[in-house]
Design a protein around this motif. Structure first.
Motif, short mmCIF file in Angstrom:
data_model
loop_
_atom_site.label_atom_id
_atom_site.label_comp_id
_atom_site.label_asym_id
_atom_site.label_seq_id
_atom_site.Cartn_x
_atom_site.Cartn_y
_atom_site.Cartn_z
N LEU A 346 -90.22 7.07 33.24
CA LEU A 346 -89.78 6.27 32.09
C LEU A 346 -89.65 7.14 30.84
CD1 LEU A 346 -91.94 3.07 32.67
CD2 LEU A 346 -89.54 3.44 33.26
N SER A 347 -90.59 8.08 30.66
CA SER A 347 -90.51 8.96 29.49
C SER A 347 -89.30 9.88 29.57
CB SER A 347 -91.80 9.79 29.38
OG SER A 347 -92.87 9.01 28.92
N TYR A 348 -89.08 10.47 30.73
CA TYR A 348 -87.91 11.34 30.89
C TYR A 348 -86.62 10.55 30.69
CZ TYR A 348 -90.42 15.49 32.59
OH TYR A 348 -91.20 16.61 32.69
N GLU A 349 -86.61 9.30 31.17
CA GLU A 349 -85.42 8.47 30.98
C GLU A 349 -85.15 8.24 29.51
OE1 GLU A 349 -83.65 4.11 32.41
OE2 GLU A 349 -85.77 4.60 32.72
N ARG A 350 -86.22 7.96 28.75
CA ARG A 350 -86.04 7.72 27.31
C ARG A 350 -85.66 9.01 26.58
NH1 ARG A 350 -90.69 3.29 26.83
NH2 ARG A 350 -92.09 5.07 26.48
N LEU A 351 -86.03 10.14 27.13
CA LEU A 351 -85.67 11.44 26.52
C LEU A 351 -84.32 11.94 27.04
CD1 LEU A 351 -89.17 13.16 26.72
CD2 LEU A 351 -87.99 12.43 24.63
N ASP A 352 -83.63 11.10 27.83
CA ASP A 352 -82.31 11.41 28.38
C ASP A 352 -82.32 12.62 29.31
OD1 ASP A 352 -81.03 9.30 27.03
OD2 ASP A 352 -80.90 10.50 25.20
N ASP A 353 -83.47 12.88 29.93
CA ASP A 353 -83.54 13.94 30.94
C ASP A 353 -83.43 13.26 32.30
OD1 ASP A 353 -84.11 16.03 32.65
OD2 ASP A 353 -85.62 16.93 31.33
N THR A 354 -82.18 12.92 32.67
CA THR A 354 -81.96 12.08 33.84
C THR A 354 -82.36 12.75 35.15
OG1 THR A 354 -79.66 12.85 33.92
CG2 THR A 354 -80.11 10.80 32.72
N GLU A 355 -82.18 14.06 35.22
CA GLU A 355 -82.53 14.77 36.46
C GLU A 355 -84.03 14.65 36.75
OE1 GLU A 355 -82.31 19.27 38.36
OE2 GLU A 355 -81.05 18.75 36.63
N LYS A 356 -84.84 14.90 35.75
CA LYS A 356 -86.29 14.81 35.94
C LYS A 356 -86.74 13.36 36.10
CE LYS A 356 -87.58 19.17 33.76
NZ LYS A 356 -88.33 19.83 32.66
#
Length: 415
Positions: A346-356
């Motif tokens: 969820l954090s990576y998604e909010r940071l727009d790091d879709t791969e991670k």
């Protein structure tokens, strides 16, 4: 005044210049009864070397009086002269009137040295000789308790308490409470506590009673007892987590937090207190306090996965996504809890790091594939990523669990 009395007076006045002379005179001229009393008093005063001389003299004069041998042996054992002490005791015949006393001294010696079964055997022999002697029953009860034979100990304590409430300095009600608790008879222990709480003067007994009342769900009584423990000894650190737990059961978050902060002042290494305090602070919407407690707790206990997970949940709630990810940066994937993978996704998604984010969702999936909330979030992520194959598979799984979700049904139909 007898020479024995003169010797005792000189010792009590710290005048030791005439000790040897007075002892010699006493041994030569005082009656045996006076000498016997002298030996006992010397032992009580700690002058065991002088007491041993008296007993040896009495044994020489009265070789058939085995009780003097038992008294001498007891002093020898206490002074570390074990071989000679035991030799004296084992030299007392079973027909002797002092044989029972000898068994009790042996039992005490073996118990002191951790030989519980041998000590118990001596007491059982003594009980055959004196089946109504409560001192022997009490000794057996104590040995049974020490060795984990709680049912046998309980029967003996229950028998003893019919005749007396205390034995020496031991409160038998306290023993009954502790023994019942060991057996899991919490209701029986609680009944004794309610009837005899005023007699629980010992701080450890109050703590144990508080633990019992907590176990039976009597939080108010547990709080009363544990408060008494802390009032009596504020540094009794084990009481604070129990007291906080009792307040937690009552949903009194303010008291939980207050108890936690007081407990941490005495023991900053108590990981449980950090966790409980953070929950209470979060319930009170004191999120800064919750974060502070968890961050301090992790500094003290960096391997505590529960504290780390609580802090991760809090960071996620506060959208502190970078801090959340940093929490797990030093851990390999196999050492990270599935919930942490979900949180990081969820954090990576909010940071727009879709791969991670995708990687973390997939790592969390095996543990949460039956969790509708997780599946819902994962579906929305892969849907936004225009990955219809995975999205469809996830939707099939989700709709098996939540078939009434028409919005998701429509999404599935449109794929």
């Amino acid at each position: 005044m007898s020479y024995s009395e003169q010797l005792l007076d000189s010792i009590q006045n710290h005048d030791f210049s005439q000790s040897k002379h007075l002892l010699k005179e006493a041994l030569d001229k005082d009656d045996p009864e006076i000498l016997s009393s002298l030996a006992e008093n010397l032992t009580d005063l700690g002058f065991t070397n002088l007491a041993k001389e008296v007993y040896r003299a009495l044994i020489a004069k009265f070789p058939q009086e085995d009780l003097f041998k038992v008294y001498l042996a007891e002093i020898m054992l206490n002074d570390g002269d074990e071989d000679d002490g035991l030799s004296l005791l084992y030299g007392v015949s079973k027909e002797s009137s002092a044989y029972l006393d000898g068994l009790l001294v042996q039992a005490d010696y073996y118990q002191t040295n951790g030989l519980i079964e041998t000590a118990k055997d001596k007491l059982l022999q003594a009980l055959k000789l004196a089946p109504k002697e409560d001192a022997i029953k009490f000794g057996l009860a104590e040995l049974d308790y020490l060795s984990g034979n709680y049912e046998q100990a309980l029967a003996l304590y229950e028998d003893l308490i019919q005749r007396q409430k205390t034995f020496g300095e031991v409160n038998l009600n306290q023993r009954l409470i502790a023994t019942n608790a060991k057996l899991g008879n919490y209701e029986a222990a609680a009944k004794i506590i309610r009837e005899h709480s005023s007699s629980l003067l010992d701080i450890d007994s109050k703590y144990e009673a508080g633990l019992v009342m907590l176990a039976v769900g009597d939080d108010d009584q547990a709080i009363k007892l544990l408060d008494e423990v802390i009032d009596q000894s504020p540094d009794y650190v084990n009481a604070y987590p129990l007291l906080a737990q009792a307040y937690e059961h009552k949903h009194d978050n303010e008291q939980v937090l207050r108890t936690v902060q007081a407990g941490l002042a005495y023991n900053e290494l108590d990981e449980t207190l950090y966790s409980m305090g953070a929950r209470a602070a979060a319930n009170l919407n004191q999120l800064d306090t919750a974060a502070d407690l968890l961050e301090k707790g992790l500094k003290k206990a960096p391997d505590n996965s529960e504290l780390r997970m609580q802090l991760s949940n809090l960071y996620l709630h506060r959208h502190q996504d970078k801090q959340n990810i940093v929490l797990f940066k030093d851990f390999d994937n196999e050492n990270i809890d599935a919930q942490a993978h979900w949180n990081m996704a969820l954090s990576y998604e909010r940071l727009d790091d879709t791969e991670k984010a995708q990687s973390e969702f997939l790592l969390a999936y095996p543990d949460f594939k039956e969790n509708p909330d997780f599946l819902h979030q994962m579906i929305m992520f892969f849907s936004v990523q225009n990955n219809p194959d995975i999205t469809k598979q996830l939707l099939q799984k989700y709709l098996e669990l939540v078939p009434e979700d028409m919005e998701m049904q429509d999404l599935y139909n449109n794929l």
